[in-house]
Design an enzyme around this catalytic site. Structure first.
Site, PDB file in Angstrom:
ATOM      1  N   ASP A   1     108.964  62.597  88.909  1.00  0.00           N
ATOM      2  CA  ASP A   1     110.121  63.375  88.470  1.00  0.00           C
ATOM      3  C   ASP A   1     111.068  62.437  87.727  1.00  0.00           C
ATOM      4  O   ASP A   1     111.408  61.364  88.239  1.00  0.00           O
ATOM      5  CB  ASP A   1     110.821  64.009  89.677  1.00  0.00           C
ATOM      6  CG  ASP A   1     111.902  64.981  89.270  1.00  0.00           C
ATOM      7  OD1 ASP A   1     111.546  66.054  88.753  1.00  0.00           O
ATOM      8  OD2 ASP A   1     113.092  64.674  89.469  1.00  0.00           O
TER       9      ASP A   1
ATOM     10  N   GLU B   1     110.585  68.738  84.234  1.00  0.00           N
ATOM     11  CA  GLU B   1     110.514  67.288  84.070  1.00  0.00           C
ATOM     12  C   GLU B   1     109.663  66.648  85.158  1.00  0.00           C
ATOM     13  O   GLU B   1     109.788  65.471  85.462  1.00  0.00           O
ATOM     14  CB  GLU B   1     111.909  66.664  84.042  1.00  0.00           C
ATOM     15  CG  GLU B   1     112.654  66.699  85.338  1.00  0.00           C
ATOM     16  CD  GLU B   1     113.531  67.931  85.544  1.00  0.00           C
ATOM     17  OE1 GLU B   1     114.296  67.917  86.505  1.00  0.00           O
ATOM     18  OE2 GLU B   1     113.450  68.898  84.778  1.00  0.00           O
TER      19      GLU B   1
END
Length: 180
Positions: free
Chosen positions: A43, A87
């Site tokens: 992440d 993301e």
């Protein structure tokens, strides 16, 4: 057409749907051979700040930069690299043990920390947090449980200060919820 349905248009990586298919296949193979399988969940740290400060086009370019970094580090033919969501990225490492997975993840973490996106004269830089889970799968276990473990380790990395790799503490897959 079939190939297009497997690829994330922005990053050129596999999409989540295709990742899920490949994960189930690799899980079954590793279970039959009794080989390890590792999952790395990634992440981007504070990614919203990039979009809010520089705009979504800059965010898109940063996602593309990160995707190239992923492919430079996780480059075996059997490594599966995919965009998992916004993301978030995921890397499947069949036939790799935990030590090799951690070494690769640390290499990737360093590469991201050193990478700078030059966007319209602005320098954009951030870091990545990662969670890793590894096991020798059993045919009666659900692959989804390994995802749960890697995700748990990822959140420990985020809560522990970001820009780090955390390994799941080794809780037995059989002791986790019995998801279908």
């Amino acid at each position: 057409m079939k190939q297009a349905s497997r690829i994330d248009v922005l990053t050129g990586l596999y999409n989540r749907r295709h990742f899920d298919e490949l994960f189930h296949l690799a899980w079954g193979l590793c279970a039959r051979r009794q080989n390890p399988i590792c999952l790395v969940m990634c992440d981007i740290d504070l990614f919203k700040r990039i979009n809010d400060t520089f705009g979504h086009m800059a965010g898109d370019e940063y996602l593309q930069l990160l995707s190239r970094c992923l492919l430079e580090v996780f480059k075996r033919e059997t490594d599966v690299v995919a965009r998992y969501g916004g993301e978030e990225f995921v890397v499947l490492l069949p036939d790799k043990g935990i030590n090799a997975a951690v070494a690769l993840a640390e290499t990737f973490r360093g590469k991201v920390a050193d990478s700078v996106l030059d966007y319209n004269g602005e320098k954009i830089k951030t870091t990545i947090s990662m969670g890793i889970a590894c096991c020798i799968p059993e045919t009666n276990q659900r692959p989804k449980l390994l995802v749960f473990q890697a995700d748990t380790a990822l959140y420990k990395a985020k809560n522990g200060g970001r820009n780090r790799v955390m390994v799941h503490d080794g809780e037995d897959l059989n002791s986790l919820p019995n998801w279908s």
